[in-house]
Design a protein around this motif. Structure first.
Motif, PDB file in Angstrom:
ATOM      1  N   LEU A 114       0.781  -1.238  -0.207  1.00  0.00           N
ATOM      2  CA  LEU A 114      -0.018   0.007   0.065  1.00  0.00           C
ATOM      3  C   LEU A 114       0.779   1.167  -0.096  1.00  0.00           C
ATOM      4  O   LEU A 114       0.499   2.206  -0.622  1.00  0.00           O
ATOM      5  CB  LEU A 114      -0.965  -0.051   1.324  1.00  0.00           C
ATOM      6  N   LEU A 124       0.889   6.979  -6.589  1.00  0.00           N
ATOM      7  CA  LEU A 124      -0.296   8.127  -6.597  1.00  0.00           C
ATOM      8  C   LEU A 124       0.248   9.384  -6.387  1.00  0.00           C
ATOM      9  O   LEU A 124      -0.549  10.268  -7.187  1.00  0.00           O
ATOM     10  CB  LEU A 124      -1.546   7.520  -5.848  1.00  0.00           C
ATOM     11  N   LEU A 176       1.971   1.831  -3.590  1.00  0.00           N
ATOM     12  CA  LEU A 176       0.846   2.414  -4.200  1.00  0.00           C
ATOM     13  C   LEU A 176       0.654   3.752  -3.974  1.00  0.00           C
ATOM     14  O   LEU A 176       0.468   4.750  -4.938  1.00  0.00           O
ATOM     15  CB  LEU A 176      -0.409   1.547  -4.041  1.00  0.00           C
ATOM     16  N   ARG A 187      -6.679   1.397   1.340  1.00  0.00           N
ATOM     17  CA  ARG A 187      -7.086   0.651  -0.021  1.00  0.00           C
ATOM     18  C   ARG A 187      -8.156   1.459  -0.558  1.00  0.00           C
ATOM     19  O   ARG A 187      -8.087   1.650  -1.932  1.00  0.00           O
ATOM     20  CB  ARG A 187      -7.255  -0.656   0.023  1.00  0.00           C
ATOM     21  N   ALA A 232      -7.018   4.723  -1.876  1.00  0.00           N
ATOM     22  CA  ALA A 232      -6.272   4.401  -3.198  1.00  0.00           C
ATOM     23  C   ALA A 232      -7.298   4.321  -4.357  1.00  0.00           C
ATOM     24  O   ALA A 232      -7.039   5.157  -5.388  1.00  0.00           O
ATOM     25  CB  ALA A 232      -5.569   3.326  -3.126  1.00  0.00           C
ATOM     26  N   LYS A 233      -8.237   3.595  -4.091  1.00  0.00           N
ATOM     27  CA  LYS A 233      -9.108   3.400  -5.428  1.00  0.00           C
ATOM     28  C   LYS A 233     -10.091   4.657  -5.494  1.00  0.00           C
ATOM     29  O   LYS A 233     -10.144   4.907  -6.935  1.00  0.00           O
ATOM     30  CB  LYS A 233     -10.327   2.155  -4.841  1.00  0.00           C
ATOM     31  N   ILE A 267      -7.448   6.752  -7.504  1.00  0.00           N
ATOM     32  CA  ILE A 267      -7.281   6.364  -9.164  1.00  0.00           C
ATOM     33  C   ILE A 267      -8.507   6.566  -9.858  1.00  0.00           C
ATOM     34  O   ILE A 267      -8.376   7.134 -10.987  1.00  0.00           O
ATOM     35  CB  ILE A 267      -7.080   4.708  -8.962  1.00  0.00           C
ATOM     36  N   ALA A 268      -9.705   6.663  -9.421  1.00  0.00           N
ATOM     37  CA  ALA A 268     -10.959   7.022 -10.113  1.00  0.00           C
ATOM     38  C   ALA A 268     -10.856   8.410 -10.503  1.00  0.00           C
ATOM     39  O   ALA A 268     -11.285   8.542 -11.625  1.00  0.00           O
ATOM     40  CB  ALA A 268     -12.081   6.553  -9.409  1.00  0.00           C
TER      41      ALA A 268
END
Lengths: 149, 233
Positions: B144, B151, B147, B221, B224-225, B228-229
């Motif tokens: 994570l 990002l 990630l 998490r 992060a999603k 990303i979106a």
């Protein structure tokens, strides 16, 4: 043997009863037209020369046509609605986009492959954590039937 | 008259038939106290040996899984393996001692120590699982964090104001999970059967801590999603 003569039969076809015999030597115009015997049913208005009565049948036919048109319209509307729904609410003839818009997730896949890989790795490791904790819970709750422990 | 004679005859027949039974009962020898103790000693040793064998089988199975594991850190793996091997050695020695016991009182003490001195099911096997889980936390936290850093390196687009906020939250959640899980392995490895004897809920609090860390990682998490979106729009 059937009573109906066959095509190959030598027997000439008999004239139907009541058909006038036409002499070929006589001119056609001089021959008075022979009419079939009058029908037993006589239409009174025609014979009387009056106007034709209003008929109900054509009206009923028109009603059926209207019903059919309505049915077709309903089917067309339902089909259009289904298409609208299946395309995610955008009809090709109403908007500028003729193809369905790709979702942000799909665009990410192509735009940021490194992020996708990192996200997938994080997801997998979290799944590993989940399954390990579930196993730990099972072992924690398992005293093998030995209550003294 | 005849009826009375019949009743008497039946009674006599029943008594006559019961005679051999009473004779057998009388002739059965009553066990002496020493013989009874010997029987109890045999039974106790048999039960104790079965309990030790059951624990040895489970410990050996756990040791096999531990040696095959590729996800534990080498240091934790070595420490945990030694603890399991020590329990196997201790229980094997106890099995031999129990087999040689001649006194009922000594055998009772030895059988009781199978549970209190080793705590195989209540402590050692769950502890091994929790240590393994704690190591998985470290892996997930690293993934994570990677990630998050990727990002954070992405250029922000206009209208993506909440990205920085989400990334900050993600970092906070990862840090919180690490704060819980990092020292946990060492704390778990240090727990001994005597600690469990003093506090039976000792593992429960560690499990609860791991649950908190797990929730933190899931929140990270989700952050992060979301980022990303937003970046993909």
């Amino acid at each position: 043997m059937p009573d109906t003569p066959s095509e190959n039969s030598d027997t000439p076809a008999t004239q139907p009863e009541g058909t006038p015999q036409v002499d070929p030597s006589q001119p056609v115009a001089d021959t008075p037209p022979s009419l079939s015997p009058p029908s037993a049913t006589v239409e009174p208005f025609q014979s009387a020369g009056g106007p034709p009565p209003p008929v109900e049948a054509p009206k009923k036919r028109g009603g059926n046509v209207v019903f059919l048109v309505l049915l077709l319209l309903i089917i067309a509307a339902a089909t259009g609605g289904y298409y609208y729904w299946s395309q995610g609410g955008s009809l090709p003839f109403l908007g500028a986009k003729s193809t369905p818009t790709p979702s942000p997730q799909a665009s990410n896949t192509s735009a940021n492959p490194d992020l996708d890989t990192a996200m997938q790795a994080a997801d997998e490791s979290l799944g590993d954590v989940d399954s390990n904790l579930a196993n730990a819970d099972t072992v924690l709750g398992d005293k093998q039937g030995d209550l003294s422990e | 008259m005849n009826k009375r004679i019949l009743v008497r005859a039946a009674t006599a027949a029943v008594l006559f038939a019961a005679l051999p039974l009473s004779a057998v009962a009388v002739s059965t020898p009553t066990p002496t106290p020493s013989a009874a103790q010997a029987q109890r000693l045999t039974n106790l040793k048999s039960k104790g040996t079965a309990e030790i064998d059951r624990r040895l089988a489970n410990l050996n199975s756990a040791l096999g899984k531990l040696n095959a594991s590729t996800k534990l850190t080498a240091a934790n793996k070595a420490t945990l393996a030694k603890q399991i091997q020590d329990e196997i050695a201790g229980l094997t020695a106890l099995k031999a001692k129990l087999a040689a016991d001649t006194e009922l009182a000594t055998a009772r003490t030895d059988v009781a120590s199978i549970v209190s001195d080793y705590r195989v099911y209540a402590l050692m096997l769950p502890k091994a699982r929790l240590v393994s889980s704690a190591d998985r936390f470290a892996v997930a936290e690293d993934k994570l964090q990677t990630l998050h850093d990727k990002l954070a390196a992405k250029p922000l687009k206009d209208g993506a104001n909440d990205v920085a906020e989400k990334l900050a939250d993600m970092q906070a959640k990862i840090t919180a999970a690490k704060t819980i899980s990092d020292p946990l392995t060492a704390q778990l490895l240090a727990i001994q059967p005597t600690d469990y004897n003093a506090n039976h809920a000792t593992l429960v609090q560690y499990r609860a801590s791991l649950k908190t860390a797990q929730d933190d990682l899931k929140a990270a998490r989700d952050d992060a999603k979301s980022v990303i979106a937003t970046l993909g729009r």
